[in-house]
Write a protein that holds these residues in place. Structure first.
Motif, PDB file in Angstrom:
ATOM      1  N   LEU A  91      -2.402  11.910   8.711  1.00 32.97           N
ATOM      2  CA  LEU A  91      -2.354  13.236   9.315  1.00 32.97           C
ATOM      3  C   LEU A  91      -1.627  13.236  10.650  1.00 32.97           C
ATOM      4  O   LEU A  91      -0.976  14.221  10.999  1.00 32.97           O
ATOM      5  CB  LEU A  91      -3.771  13.783   9.487  1.00 32.97           C
ATOM      6  N   TYR A  92      -1.712  12.126  11.420  1.00 35.76           N
ATOM      7  CA  TYR A  92      -1.205  12.113  12.789  1.00 35.76           C
ATOM      8  C   TYR A  92      -0.246  10.963  13.098  1.00 35.76           C
ATOM      9  O   TYR A  92       0.253  10.888  14.208  1.00 35.76           O
ATOM     10  CB  TYR A  92      -2.376  12.039  13.781  1.00 35.76           C
ATOM     11  N   GLN A  93      -0.047  10.031  12.171  1.00 38.50           N
ATOM     12  CA  GLN A  93       0.784   8.860  12.456  1.00 38.50           C
ATOM     13  C   GLN A  93       2.017   8.802  11.579  1.00 38.50           C
ATOM     14  O   GLN A  93       1.958   9.126  10.392  1.00 38.50           O
ATOM     15  CB  GLN A  93       0.010   7.547  12.223  1.00 38.50           C
ATOM     16  N   ASP A  94       3.108   8.332  12.175  1.00 33.57           N
ATOM     17  CA  ASP A  94       4.275   7.910  11.420  1.00 33.57           C
ATOM     18  C   ASP A  94       4.074   6.427  11.133  1.00 33.57           C
ATOM     19  O   ASP A  94       3.404   5.715  11.892  1.00 33.57           O
ATOM     20  CB  ASP A  94       5.560   8.092  12.229  1.00 33.57           C
ATOM     21  N   GLU A  95       4.677   5.957  10.049  1.00 27.91           N
ATOM     22  CA  GLU A  95       4.517   4.566   9.653  1.00 27.91           C
ATOM     23  C   GLU A  95       5.898   4.011   9.323  1.00 27.91           C
ATOM     24  O   GLU A  95       6.692   4.666   8.652  1.00 27.91           O
ATOM     25  CB  GLU A  95       3.608   4.521   8.416  1.00 27.91           C
ATOM     26  N   THR A  96       6.190   2.809   9.803  1.00 27.01           N
ATOM     27  CA  THR A  96       7.468   2.159   9.536  1.00 27.01           C
ATOM     28  C   THR A  96       7.192   0.774   8.980  1.00 27.01           C
ATOM     29  O   THR A  96       6.388   0.028   9.540  1.00 27.01           O
ATOM     30  CB  THR A  96       8.304   2.039  10.824  1.00 27.01           C
ATOM     31  N   GLY A 109       6.547  11.131  -0.921  1.00 25.12           N
ATOM     32  CA  GLY A 109       6.772  12.464  -1.461  1.00 25.12           C
ATOM     33  C   GLY A 109       7.274  12.333  -2.895  1.00 25.12           C
ATOM     34  O   GLY A 109       6.668  11.663  -3.720  1.00 25.12           O
ATOM     35  N   GLU A 110       8.431  12.905  -3.170  1.00 24.12           N
ATOM     36  CA  GLU A 110       9.025  12.850  -4.512  1.00 24.12           C
ATOM     37  C   GLU A 110      10.015  11.695  -4.669  1.00 24.12           C
ATOM     38  O   GLU A 110      10.559  11.497  -5.753  1.00 24.12           O
ATOM     39  CB  GLU A 110       9.744  14.179  -4.815  1.00 24.12           C
ATOM     40  N   GLU A 111      10.252  10.938  -3.600  1.00 29.51           N
ATOM     41  CA  GLU A 111      11.259   9.875  -3.621  1.00 29.51           C
ATOM     42  C   GLU A 111      10.650   8.518  -3.948  1.00 29.51           C
ATOM     43  O   GLU A 111       9.510   8.247  -3.583  1.00 29.51           O
ATOM     44  CB  GLU A 111      11.946   9.763  -2.262  1.00 29.51           C
ATOM     45  N   PHE A 122      11.002   4.319   6.847  1.00 27.39           N
ATOM     46  CA  PHE A 122      10.225   5.175   7.753  1.00 27.39           C
ATOM     47  C   PHE A 122       9.472   6.190   6.918  1.00 27.39           C
ATOM     48  O   PHE A 122      10.064   6.873   6.067  1.00 27.39           O
ATOM     49  CB  PHE A 122      11.163   5.888   8.735  1.00 27.39           C
ATOM     50  N   LEU A 123       8.157   6.309   7.147  1.00 24.52           N
ATOM     51  CA  LEU A 123       7.314   7.257   6.425  1.00 24.52           C
ATOM     52  C   LEU A 123       6.757   8.262   7.425  1.00 24.52           C
ATOM     53  O   LEU A 123       5.880   7.917   8.227  1.00 24.52           O
ATOM     54  CB  LEU A 123       6.158   6.526   5.730  1.00 24.52           C
ATOM     55  N   PRO A 124       7.255   9.496   7.408  1.00 25.02           N
ATOM     56  CA  PRO A 124       6.756  10.498   8.362  1.00 25.02           C
ATOM     57  C   PRO A 124       5.316  10.893   8.074  1.00 25.02           C
ATOM     58  O   PRO A 124       4.873  10.874   6.925  1.00 25.02           O
ATOM     59  CB  PRO A 124       7.675  11.700   8.148  1.00 25.02           C
ATOM     60  N   ARG A 125       4.612  11.263   9.112  1.00 21.85           N
ATOM     61  CA  ARG A 125       3.241  11.754   8.961  1.00 21.85           C
ATOM     62  C   ARG A 125       3.220  12.976   8.050  1.00 21.85           C
ATOM     63  O   ARG A 125       4.216  13.680   7.896  1.00 21.85           O
ATOM     64  CB  ARG A 125       2.641  12.087  10.322  1.00 21.85           C
ATOM     65  N   GLN A 126       2.092  13.194   7.434  1.00 22.81           N
ATOM     66  CA  GLN A 126       1.809  14.339   6.569  1.00 22.81           C
ATOM     67  C   GLN A 126       2.676  14.394   5.309  1.00 22.81           C
ATOM     68  O   GLN A 126       2.869  15.464   4.732  1.00 22.81           O
ATOM     69  CB  GLN A 126       1.884  15.654   7.366  1.00 22.81           C
ATOM     70  N   ILE A 127       3.193  13.234   4.884  1.00 21.72           N
ATOM     71  CA  ILE A 127       3.911  13.123   3.613  1.00 21.72           C
ATOM     72  C   ILE A 127       3.135  12.126   2.746  1.00 21.72           C
ATOM     73  O   ILE A 127       2.911  10.988   3.159  1.00 21.72           O
ATOM     74  CB  ILE A 127       5.363  12.607   3.813  1.00 21.72           C
ATOM     75  N   PRO A 128       2.711  12.530   1.541  1.00 20.91           N
ATOM     76  CA  PRO A 128       2.001  11.596   0.669  1.00 20.91           C
ATOM     77  C   PRO A 128       2.866  10.368   0.378  1.00 20.91           C
ATOM     78  O   PRO A 128       4.076  10.488   0.160  1.00 20.91           O
ATOM     79  CB  PRO A 128       1.764  12.403  -0.615  1.00 20.91           C
ATOM     80  N   HIS A 129       2.234   9.194   0.392  1.00 28.68           N
ATOM     81  CA  HIS A 129       2.986   7.974   0.115  1.00 28.68           C
ATOM     82  C   HIS A 129       2.076   6.849  -0.358  1.00 28.68           C
ATOM     83  O   HIS A 129       0.868   6.878  -0.164  1.00 28.68           O
ATOM     84  CB  HIS A 129       3.781   7.523   1.349  1.00 28.68           C
ATOM     85  N   THR A 130       2.704   5.881  -0.965  1.00 27.55           N
ATOM     86  CA  THR A 130       2.069   4.629  -1.346  1.00 27.55           C
ATOM     87  C   THR A 130       3.169   3.618  -1.581  1.00 27.55           C
ATOM     88  O   THR A 130       4.364   3.950  -1.505  1.00 27.55           O
ATOM     89  CB  THR A 130       1.175   4.782  -2.598  1.00 27.55           C
ATOM     90  N   TRP A 131       2.793   2.394  -1.850  1.00 28.65           N
ATOM     91  CA  TRP A 131       3.752   1.346  -2.186  1.00 28.65           C
ATOM     92  C   TRP A 131       3.067   0.324  -3.062  1.00 28.65           C
ATOM     93  O   TRP A 131       1.839   0.271  -3.134  1.00 28.65           O
ATOM     94  CB  TRP A 131       4.357   0.686  -0.941  1.00 28.65           C
ATOM     95  N   MET A 178      -6.705  10.174   7.875  1.00 26.24           N
ATOM     96  CA  MET A 178      -5.878  10.171   6.670  1.00 26.24           C
ATOM     97  C   MET A 178      -6.525  11.012   5.579  1.00 26.24           C
ATOM     98  O   MET A 178      -7.698  11.326   5.656  1.00 26.24           O
ATOM     99  CB  MET A 178      -5.713   8.743   6.133  1.00 26.24           C
ATOM    100  N   LYS A 179      -5.730  11.302   4.565  1.00 30.07           N
ATOM    101  CA  LYS A 179      -6.247  11.925   3.350  1.00 30.07           C
ATOM    102  C   LYS A 179      -6.032  10.952   2.199  1.00 30.07           C
ATOM    103  O   LYS A 179      -4.924  10.436   2.018  1.00 30.07           O
ATOM    104  CB  LYS A 179      -5.506  13.224   3.038  1.00 30.07           C
ATOM    105  N   TRP A 180      -7.094  10.685   1.450  1.00 33.64           N
ATOM    106  CA  TRP A 180      -6.975   9.903   0.227  1.00 33.64           C
ATOM    107  C   TRP A 180      -6.552  10.868  -0.868  1.00 33.64           C
ATOM    108  O   TRP A 180      -7.161  11.917  -1.061  1.00 33.64           O
ATOM    109  CB  TRP A 180      -8.315   9.248  -0.117  1.00 33.64           C
TER     110      TRP A 180
END
Length: 189
Positions: A91-96, A109-111, A122-131, A178-180
């Motif tokens: 919700l509040y952090q960017d992640e690299t 997101g969709e990528e 780089f993963l901007p905050r408030q964008i769903p992601h995983t790896w 975060m949001k799960w």
């Protein structure tokens, strides 16, 4: 003249004060909470000689939020098996992420992006992601900015035989900014 200088200084400080009040309290750090001296952390070690794990995988804190007044946390993740985290959103952090070893598939997101050693994402905050780690071993260096409660998240992760319910996961993630959003990506042999 003193009154004019006072008024100008007050007006100049107002935007900074407004911005400071808009940052969630758990994200705000202060100069007196920063490390005043340099330090180094040896390979295979964590900042405070503690072990934080993701499953059985070491997730060492290299630079703590305590060092940066809450502005940055740096982790080194050592993947000992294929797999990765649940789908989530900060919700509040960017992640690299910077890939040191192995290959990874990131979904942001969709990528979808495949990364190999030397690649950065780089993963901007408030964008769903995983790896997911595609190779049997791997290593990532990743940065959380601002720190938020990520160190506490890894220290307090539930462990044991009983898997938490989706509601328990949602509450735990929200308590750490975060949001799960769902399960991890499937692991392919």
């Amino acid at each position: 003249m003193k009154r004019r200088n006072f008024l100008l200084a007050t007006l100049a400080a107002a935007p900074a004060a407004a911005l400071a009040n808009s940052v969630p309290r758990f994200l705000a750090g202060s100069a007196d909470e920063r490390t005043a001296r340099s330090f180094s952390v040896a390979a295979g070690q964590s900042r405070f000689q503690e072990k934080t794990l993701v499953g059985n995988n070491p997730n060492d804190i290299k630079i703590s939020s305590k060092d940066t007044g809450g502005e940055l946390t740096v982790f080194e993740y050592t993947g000992l098996a294929k797999g990765g985290p649940s789908l989530h959103m900060h919700l509040y952090q960017d992640e690299t992420f910077y890939v040191l070893a192995g290959e990874y598939l990131f979904v942001v997101g969709e990528e979808q992006r495949k990364l190999k050693p030397g690649d950065t994402i780089f993963l901007p905050r408030q964008i769903p992601h995983t790896w997911t780690q595609l190779t049997t071993t791997g290593k990532l260096l990743y940065f959380m900015n601002p720190s938020g409660k990520m160190e506490e998240f890894f220290r307090a992760r539930p462990t044991g035989q009983t898997a938490p319910t989706p509601q328990e996961k949602e509450q735990f993630y929200l308590a750490h900014g975060m949001k799960w959003l769902g399960p991890p990506l499937p692991v392919k042999s």
